[in-house]
Scaffold this active site. Sequence first.
Site, PDB file in Angstrom:
ATOM      1  CE  LYS A 182       9.248 -27.630  20.489  1.00  0.00           C
ATOM      2  NZ  LYS A 182       9.026 -28.929  19.931  1.00  0.00           N
TER       3      LYS A 182
ATOM      4  CB  SER B 191       6.724 -31.613  17.224  1.00  0.00           C
ATOM      5  OG  SER B 191       5.736 -31.600  17.782  1.00  0.00           O
TER       6      SER B 191
ATOM      7  CB  SER C 139       5.108 -28.862  19.760  1.00  0.00           C
ATOM      8  OG  SER C 139       6.242 -29.476  19.586  1.00  0.00           O
TER       9      SER C 139
END
Lengths: 96, 489
Positions: free
Chosen positions: B76, B176, B152
């Site tokens: 990420k 997330s 996210s």
Amino acid sequence: MADISKEQVKHVAHLARLAVTEEEVEQLTKDLGAIIDYAEQLNELDTDNVEPTTHVMDIKNVMRKDESREWITQEDALKNAPDQKDGQFRVPSILE
Amino acid sequence: MSLFDYTIKELEEKLHNKEITVQDLVDESYNRIKEVDGEVHAFLTLNEEEARARAKELDESPDAAAALFGMPAGIKDNIMTKGLRTTCASQFLDNFEDPLYDATVMEKLAKEKPVTIGKLNMDEFAMGSSNENSSYEPTRNPWNTDYVPGGSSGGSAASVAAGEVLFSLGSDTGGSIRQPAAFCGVVGMKPTYGRVSRFGLVAFASSLDQIGPITRTVEDNARVLEIIAGHDKMDATSANVEVPKYTDALTNDVKGLKIAVPKEYLAEGVNPEVKEAVMNALKVYESLGATWEEVSLTHSKYAVATYYLLSSSEASANLARFDGVRYGVRSENADNMIDMFKKSRSEGFGDEVKRRIMLGTFALSSGYYDAYYKKAQKVRTLIKNDFDKIFEDYDVVLGPTTPTPAFKVGEKIDDPLTMYANDILTIPVNLAGVPGISVPCGFSEEGLPIGLQIIGKHFDESTVYRTAHAFEKATDYHTKRPQDLGGAK
């Protein structure tokens, strides 16, 4: 709608170091009003005798010895800077 | 069949037997990325040249002791990777090409020799539930690209679901990791707060953020977590608690396991298809010898409001570091320093990030601190107490990960409160600091995945994994692939 004015939004934007246009002030006043309004539901709960949780784990001060160690060089620290001069970060003037 | 249909353990054997090479694995990644990423948009930055060189190097010096030897990983883009562009999907960091250090999780991974394929798309600074807040082309759901992948960590979940990498790392502040894992039909774990070092994770809400793995199987997930977990002197909030070997917990035995099902998690507002999938999962557990009872998480309905006040307050402080002095994009339109701060931030941040900084600054400002921030901290205590009480009598809490399957791109983006409500089942877990996993447990009529959430006691990821693994072994949802069901080919 919660009581939040455009003047307050402008004040908060200044505190947060955000430049906002009149249009954005309009939208933020609406959005923040709605979110704060929604958050008012927490007042349904009696929390007079409840301790606030800052941290879920019971961590106290975490201490370590004050010893120097290798980290990054001055050159490294500067290499992502938008502007630099004489080994330092350069910024626009503080006083007009 | 893709090489990524195998588990890490199976691939390890294939490498050992010289059936495949690390270069084959890395080829698999980049070939698949070329095939589908034009549609899926899971990646922001590719590490192709480095990765191919690394693969060659690894093929020349096999290391059977390295637990992730040659395994292609996606990271990420809010996790610092030394020398590899790290943007948090923000225009503010668009030019941040050369981060100075690796996050602790990257250092820990490196010891086990995986290959970093690239950096993954996300909602800007991890604020969002749909990936639509990415300042780049938002990630789409590989099962149906009209739908969001969740957020996210949308890129982290979509890249694994689409077969672009074998595993990924995400971060979870209010859901997330688990919510995109549910939307994309993969396995996503948010560990106990303090289990994984946050050093090098660009901070959103420091009392809630945790890094965790996203994989196709529970076994692979356990293997990655046991590598990245552990105390770190660079993160004062990381816990000095021994890390068990999570893969040893996968006994496939849940006889006598006591499951609590909060009635609030199957209440109105939860889609009937999701409810049915969870009820079916409970039947599976019954057939495996576990028992379940209904309980109440009395204060869970206050979790979303509590979360937005606390996380935005913390974010407003954390994002103060983006001032245009040391890194990032500086505005060229400023006359003095304060003006430079304001213009750089306003030009660099997207709408949702600004909205949350504003909310947080307001909640922390003089005259409002007690009414909003402190009040929310007190309600957080009540939510945590609800979990503590349930865990006196039960081993795990079980329910859906999200109230609905993935929603359509554009459906919720104009109304922040509707978007926030989507996280109602994941947020309480972060507020209480307990671990939670999402595993695939079904599909909607439209062919979109549904996630089962399993929540455990503080530092008891082992029981969470054991519970998740037994379900996975008894079902075949995790073997389904988007390309078999009309998703991204």
